[in-house]
Design a protein around this motif. Structure first.
Motif: not given
Lengths: 513, 337
Positions: A393-419
């Motif tokens: 649940i937390t992972v899902l919130i994180t990934l959806v959340g980061v997308y909503t900041v800039r509406n950018n899929v690239f940021d999701i990739v970044l979160v996963i890489a930095f995760g």
């Protein structure tokens, strides 16, 4: 000092919405304080995108509540289960759990709550006095001052933080390198962007924080979820006896001051100050052998200090725009998302936000004091929620959340890489905190340095002739040279002290540096 | 835009496209692409208005003010989506890859089309000729300000100071940088540019005397000018903006540096004429609304609601003009320093 903005701040706090969010913040804070692993930096990083639609002051009130609320929550599991919920409550385990085994869990929790309240409150009052003074120098802070400040900050972050010093330096260096990515703000040249427009503005702070703290911690915790939760000790009679109060009043007083001072330092913060306060009490005590066997001072001191530090670490952020620790770095990100640039001008330009947030801490601390005891049972039960349920649940919130900041899929990739990076760092014993802080301070350092040199016409001696930057650089030298000089001093002192080792020691900061 | 940068379109754009296509399919418009069809069925569902800047900034607020009004006129919601990055180049790239059916639009900032190309490498430069402009929106003026302590009140004062000056800019490749570089080059002043990260830090540096002067957008400095904390020297407008009637323009002061921030509603290249006309009508109606006009006043924006063709020529003209001026005075907006 003009008091009307301070009073207006109370008006802001007492708005129902802000009160509600303050309550939500401290409850979440206590909750994650109870859960080992998930710290305030991670929680705030994960919740960042949710603050998007809220008023800036409301959002920061909530996030601040999470931070100092976690300091209360961390105590509960330390005392009852010998399982520190937060790093800053690790030392509380020694005497807190010993007390619990003697059937005095209530006393330990009561003392911790009172100490936390006092520490927090003393720190808020001090913050209210100090912050406007610092902010009074607002316009004197130009690029050279920021250069010196960033240098000092990076040095302190990588040398003062708890944990392995070399690993902290390595992490900080990676942070500095990451800060160079993006279009050069002075020449427009591309640096490490590999032709991608997504990298043109550099790496965004939010996905880095969410990845390293959020995703990284979740992954790391999953690996360690096999610890069985034992039945918590019974809690009875939370009100500490008069004797206990008298015994711990000194510890609470010293803990407040020490916590406040250490919280201001970049790299300081709650964990370091709880360790320092515990050490100080043990050293001062006439009966140090009681420590570890259920000394109330051993609970009062660290719990007071970690709360005082949690509060005072807002000072450098709100008055200078320099985050003192990882959690402050994430709150820094939250302010930027809200379009608020923290810095010396904040007090005068946005007094509602500044005083609203500061004053909300009084309210938050009262809420915590009132809630911390009755809710103990509830929070302990939460520990039974399986990680296999919580983590996805937390992972899902994180990934959806980061997308909503800039509406950018690239940021999701970044979160996963930095995760992934955060997970590896934790596994190998690197603290991600210095990386994140150096990343934030790195851009500040580079830009301020280059701006200063443009202003000085390329002459670096300009840094030394300006009073504030000169002083800061002198301080930088002192801190940098201290580890080299200290063994010599200690050797000299040791020789002299050797005959009389039982001297009453005055409080000193030796093991902090 | 070059073909390489098109192929580099982000994942986002790809996903957006997929969503748009599936939405179109749901709407039963299976023929797709045919311009007459597109015009008849337009608007077919919600319109996306991209903004290349962060939420809360001038461009974002303008987009939102217009979206409200135009959406009433078109009878469909217009959602503003922020795609900040590279002064709007990220959003422009996404727009270039969107279906040219009028369902995806962008609030384009002029500096991206006529100033940034002077500072960045050629393949990153955005060419407004690759888009269809729906309508111009408004002009935002740059004003050169200083702290009262410098004693400067006019360009002559700065020249007469007889010393090198430092000037704060809001960033590399911005109108703030270009306008001052041109002014000081033409006035023969030995001046060093110090780029800051946006308008607010630039203002703080001017107020604190860290730099001698700085140029920011009028709306950002208006409060301090009124309070007497900042002295306006010149504006870089073509004509004196109504909001600052007593301050001369640089042109009046004898320097050929009209630099303004212009904004426009832009659609992907190949959007059918009928759709563009329909959109233009809707935005003209939005311009006429009292709410929007009050918004312009409040943000100190000068309406510049010209047609798409005219605006495109204006922007292209600006770029050529600036390019030759920059060459003439040997100014290097990027690199160099």
């Amino acid at each position: 000092m003009d008091l009307s903005p301070v009073l207006d701040g109370f008006g802001v706090v007492l708005e129902p919405t802000n009160l509600l969010y303050c309550l939500i913040g401290v409850v979440i804070g206590m909750l994650i304080g109870v859960l080992p692993g998930l710290g305030p930096a991670a929680t705030i990083a994960i919740l960042l995108p949710l603050t998007f639609g809220i008023e800036p002051v409301t959002a920061i009130i909530m996030l601040a509540g999470i931070f100092y609320g976690a300091q209360y929550g961390g105590t509960i599991t330390s005392v009852l289960l010998r399982l520190p919920g937060e790093a800053s409550s690790v030392v509380t385990v020694f005497d807190g759990h010993a007390l619990a085994r003697q059937g005095k869990a209530g006393t330990a929790l009561g003392i911790a709550a009172i100490g936390s309240f006092v520490g927090g409150t003393v720190s808020i009052v001090a913050l209210s006095i100090v912050a406007p003074v610092v902010a009074g120098f607002a316009l004197d802070f130009g690029p050279p001052e920021y250069t010196a400040l960033a240098l000092l900050g990076i040095l302190l972050v990588s040398t003062v933080s708890s944990g392995d010093r070399l690993k902290a330096v390595v992490a900080a260096s990676i942070g500095l390198l990451l800060a160079t990515v993006g279009r050069d703000g002075f020449t427009g040249a591309e640096r490490f962007t590999f032709g991608s427009l997504d990298l043109a503005d550099g790496l965004d702070f939010v996905p880095i924080a969410m990845g390293l703290f959020g995703l990284g911690e979740i992954l790391h915790n999953l690996e360690e979820r096999h610890r069985a939760v034992q039945a918590p000790a019974k809690v009875a009679n939370v009100w500490p006896s008069r004797a206990d109060l008298r015994r711990s009043s000194g510890a609470i007083g010293r803990g407040s001051v020490l916590g406040f001072l250490l919280g201001i330092l970049p790299g300081g913060g709650a964990t370091l100050s709880s360790l320092a306060a515990y050490a100080l009490e043990k050293r001062r005590s006439k009966t140090p052998e009681r420590f570890g066997r259920g000394a109330v001072e051993g609970v009062a001191a660290p719990e007071t200090a970690n709360n005082a530090a949690a509060t005072s670490s807002f000072i450098p952020l709100l008055t200078l725009g320099i985050p003192a620790n990882a959690t402050m770095a994430v709150i820094f990100g939250a302010l930027l998302i809200q379009g608020v640039t923290p810095g010396p001008q904040l007090v005068s330009e946005d007094p509602e936000l500044f005083w609203g947030v500061v004053n909300s801490m009084y309210v938050g601390n009262i809420l915590l004091l009132v809630m911390s005891i009755p809710l103990v049972g509830v929070f302990v039960r939460i520990l039974r929620v399986r990680a296999t349920v919580l983590a996805p649940i937390t992972v899902l919130i994180t990934l959806v959340g980061v997308y909503t900041v800039r509406n950018n899929v690239f940021d999701i990739v970044l979160v996963i890489a930095f995760g992934a990076l955060g997970y590896l760092m934790k596994k190998l014993g690197f603290d991600p905190g210095p990386l994140v802080l150096a990343f934030v301070l790195g851009s500040l350092l580079e830009e301020s340095l280059r701006r200063s040199l443009l202003l000085f016409g390329g002459d670096p001696t300009g840094f030394l002739t300006r009073p504030i930057s000169g002083t800061l650089l002198a301080l930088f030298l002192v801190v940098a040279l201290l580890p080299l000089v200290r063994p010599l001093v200690r050797a000299a002192l040791g020789r002299r002290r050797a005959p009389a080792p039982t001297d009453t020691h005055h409080p000193d900061h030796k093991e902090l540096v | 835009m070059t073909s390489t940068s098109r192929s580099r379109r982000g994942l986002t754009a790809g996903l957006g496209l997929v969503t748009a296509l599936s939405l179109a399919a749901c709407g039963g418009n299976l023929g797709g692409g045919d311009s007459a069809d597109a015009a008849e069925s337009f608007p077919d569902g919600p319109i996306t208005l991209l903004v290349g800047q962060d939420a809360g900034g001038s461009t974002d607020l303008i987009a939102r003010a217009l979206a409200d009004q135009a959406s009433d006129e078109l009878g469909v919601p217009i959602t503003v989506e922020n795609r900040p990055g590279a002064n709007g180049a990220v959003a422009a790239q996404e727009l270039a890859g969107a279906e040219p059916d009028g369902q995806t639009l962008m609030t384009f900032v002029g500096s991206l089309a006529y100033i940034t190309p002077l500072a960045v490498s050629e393949d990153e430069a955005v060419d407004i000729g690759d888009y269809t402009v729906v309508t111009g929106i408004s002009l935002d003026d740059y004003v050169l300000v200083t702290s009262p302590q410098t004693g400067f009140t006019s360009v002559e004062d700065v020249v007469g100071a007889g010393r090198p000056v430092t000037f704060g800019t809001t960033g590399v490749g911005t109108g703030s940088q270009l306008s001052q570089e041109l002014l000081f080059a033409q006035a023969g002043i030995d001046a060093t540019a110090v780029p800051f990260d946006g308008g607010s830090p630039t203002l703080t540096a001017v107020l604190g005397g860290q730099v001698d002067v700085g140029a920011v957008q009028l709306g950002e400095a208006a409060a301090q000018i009124e309070a007497g904390e900042l002295v306006p020297i010149v504006t870089f407008a073509e004509e004196r903006p109504q909001y600052l009637p007593d301050t001369p323009t640089a042109v009046e002061a004898g320097y050929d540096v009209p630099v303004q921030q212009s904004r426009a509603i832009v659609a992907p290249d190949g959007t059918p004429d009928e759709v563009v006309t329909r959109l233009e009508e809707a935005f003209q109606a939005a311009f006429a609304s009292a709410d929007y006009q009050a918004f312009n006043e409040e943000r100190l924006l000068t309406p510049d609601e010209i047609g798409g063709q005219e605006l495109q020529e204006q922007w292209t003209g600006n770029l050529e003009n600036y390019r030759s001026l920059v060459e003439e005075y040997g100014i290097d907006l990027g690199g160099g320093q």
